[in-house]
Design a protein around this motif. Structure first.
Motif, short mmCIF file in Angstrom:
data_model
loop_
_atom_site.label_atom_id
_atom_site.label_comp_id
_atom_site.label_asym_id
_atom_site.label_seq_id
_atom_site.Cartn_x
_atom_site.Cartn_y
_atom_site.Cartn_z
N GLU A 65 0.71 -0.98 -0.03
CA GLU A 65 -0.25 -0.27 0.32
C GLU A 65 0.75 0.91 -0.32
O GLU A 65 0.64 2.33 -0.73
N GLU A 95 1.27 4.25 -2.83
CA GLU A 95 0.96 5.70 -3.06
C GLU A 95 2.06 6.49 -3.40
O GLU A 95 2.00 7.46 -4.13
N GLU A 113 -7.60 10.43 -12.43
CA GLU A 113 -7.69 10.53 -10.67
C GLU A 113 -7.83 8.79 -9.63
O GLU A 113 -9.23 8.70 -10.04
N ILE A 114 -6.52 8.76 -9.41
CA ILE A 114 -6.77 7.40 -8.26
C ILE A 114 -7.24 7.86 -7.17
O ILE A 114 -6.41 8.96 -6.28
N PRO A 115 -8.15 7.80 -5.57
CA PRO A 115 -8.42 8.05 -4.61
C PRO A 115 -6.72 7.28 -3.52
O PRO A 115 -6.49 7.01 -4.20
N SER A 116 -6.78 8.18 -2.57
CA SER A 116 -4.79 8.41 -2.07
C SER A 116 -5.01 7.81 -0.76
O SER A 116 -6.53 8.12 0.05
N TYR A 117 -4.60 7.17 -0.32
CA TYR A 117 -4.61 6.32 0.84
C TYR A 117 -3.76 7.01 2.19
O TYR A 117 -2.48 7.10 1.75
N ASP A 118 -3.95 7.86 2.58
CA ASP A 118 -4.09 9.27 4.01
C ASP A 118 -2.49 8.26 4.48
O ASP A 118 -1.42 8.65 4.67
#
Length: 342
Positions: free
Chosen positions: A148, A152, A164-169
């Protein structure tokens, strides 16, 4: 021209879409489903360019995802009668970035924290730094894993792409800390190799001109699996150089989504700024029509693929149920099902 090459060339010349890809003069994406002859197209295209378009000391660049894929292309080229060409490159995106970007050019620029000389971290180094990063940020492997985090780092490259690809903070925080610790130790890893090369190509005209002078053509295999950094490299070269791109891929066969590869990059490239011609190979020379139809049902996509051979064959479908974890399903496949049909 040897007999094997004559046979393969006659095969693709009898298929209108394969022939169109073979004779294409400009930037081209080839959407190639299973059994469509993509490796034949790619290797014959390479030979055609080397024999008719590339003048030494220029060469050709061919980028693949894996060393195995690069070896297959080299082996196929040898069967076709390829004679070694001094300045040509056949290899992975990582080896391309090391040999053609970082080693010759990184020392010329100091606007990022690339440790020089380049020292690539071992798996043990990377695992230790990852654990240290988790400890410093007070996270653990229940919060984020290494895959993961690396995803990122790949999708965080900024450039021309509008996907656009969602990000994992949490993964993003760990990625920043991981790179800080790794670079302080004087090390980089494989994701750094591609990310730093992308930045150099995006920012430095001199780097782009040198690559353009050496490689007037860049051919890319399995584009759907190569991820955002390579995608940004290709988009930059399309916009800012005269390098011609020939990319082959299949949006239905991407297998590295967990690493940040998405088929949308191939689709975006295929229509990018009207700079590239899209060719779809619709003939499947491996399977009969019933199997092709079944695959499209599973994919929930009607691609319009047609059987190029084996038209009179009928398929027999057998369904096996294995209500178990994924690892046990794999074992059932390899240990029970495959031996039944070999």
């Amino acid at each position: 021209m040897n007999d094997y090459r004559k046979i393969k060339l006659n095969q693709i010349l009898s298929d209108p879409q394969q022939s169109k890809a073979y004779f294409s003069k400009g930037n081209t994406t080839v959407i190639a489903g299973p059994g469509s002859g993509k490796t034949s197209i790619l290797t014959l295209k390479i030979l055609k360019l080397l024999e008719n378009d590339i003048i030494e000391p220029q060469g050709i660049g061919c980028i693949t995802y894996s060393r195995e894929a690069a070896r297959e292309i080299r082996d196929r080229l040898q069967l076709l009668g390829y004679k070694p060409h001094g300045n040509s490159f056949f290899g992975t995106v990582h080896s391309f970035c090391i040999a053609e970007v970082l080693v010759p050019f990184a020392k010329l620029y100091n606007y990022f924290d690339l440790p020089l000389p380049i020292k690539i971290a071992s798996n043990k180094d990377r695992n230790n730094v990852f654990r240290e990063s988790l400890r410093e940020l007070r996270f653990d492997t229940n919060d984020v894993n290494m895959t993961e985090m690396n995803r990122e780092r790949k999708i965080g490259i900024i450039g021309q792409s509008q996907i656009e690809i969602p990000s994992y903070d949490i993964a993003l925080q760990v990625a920043a800390k991981y790179e800080e610790i790794l670079h302080n130790k004087g090390l980089i890893d494989f994701d750094d190799i591609v990310n730093y090369s992308t930045i150099l190509i995006q920012n430095e005209e001199f780097v782009r001109k040198c690559i353009e002078a050496k490689f007037p053509w860049l051919l890319i295999d399995e584009y759907q699996d190569l991820g955002k950094p390579l995608h940004e490299i290709v988009l930059t070269l399309l916009i800012k150089t005269k390098i011609r791109i020939f990319a082959v891929g299949d949006p239905d066969q991407f297998i590295y989504g967990f690493q940040g590869a998405v088929p949308a990059y191939l689709e975006e490239l295929s229509s990018f700024n009207n700079k590239i011609n899209k060719i779809v190979l619709l003939q499947n020379y491996r399977s009969n029509q019933e199997i092709i139809n079944a695959s499209e049902i599973v994919l929930e996509q009607n691609r319009g693929y047609k059987a190029g051979t084996r038209q009179k064959e009928r398929a027999e479908f057998k369904f096996h149920v294995c209500e178990a974890e994924m690892s046990e399903q794999f074992l059932y496949l390899t240990d029970t099902l495959i031996p039944q049909f070999t």
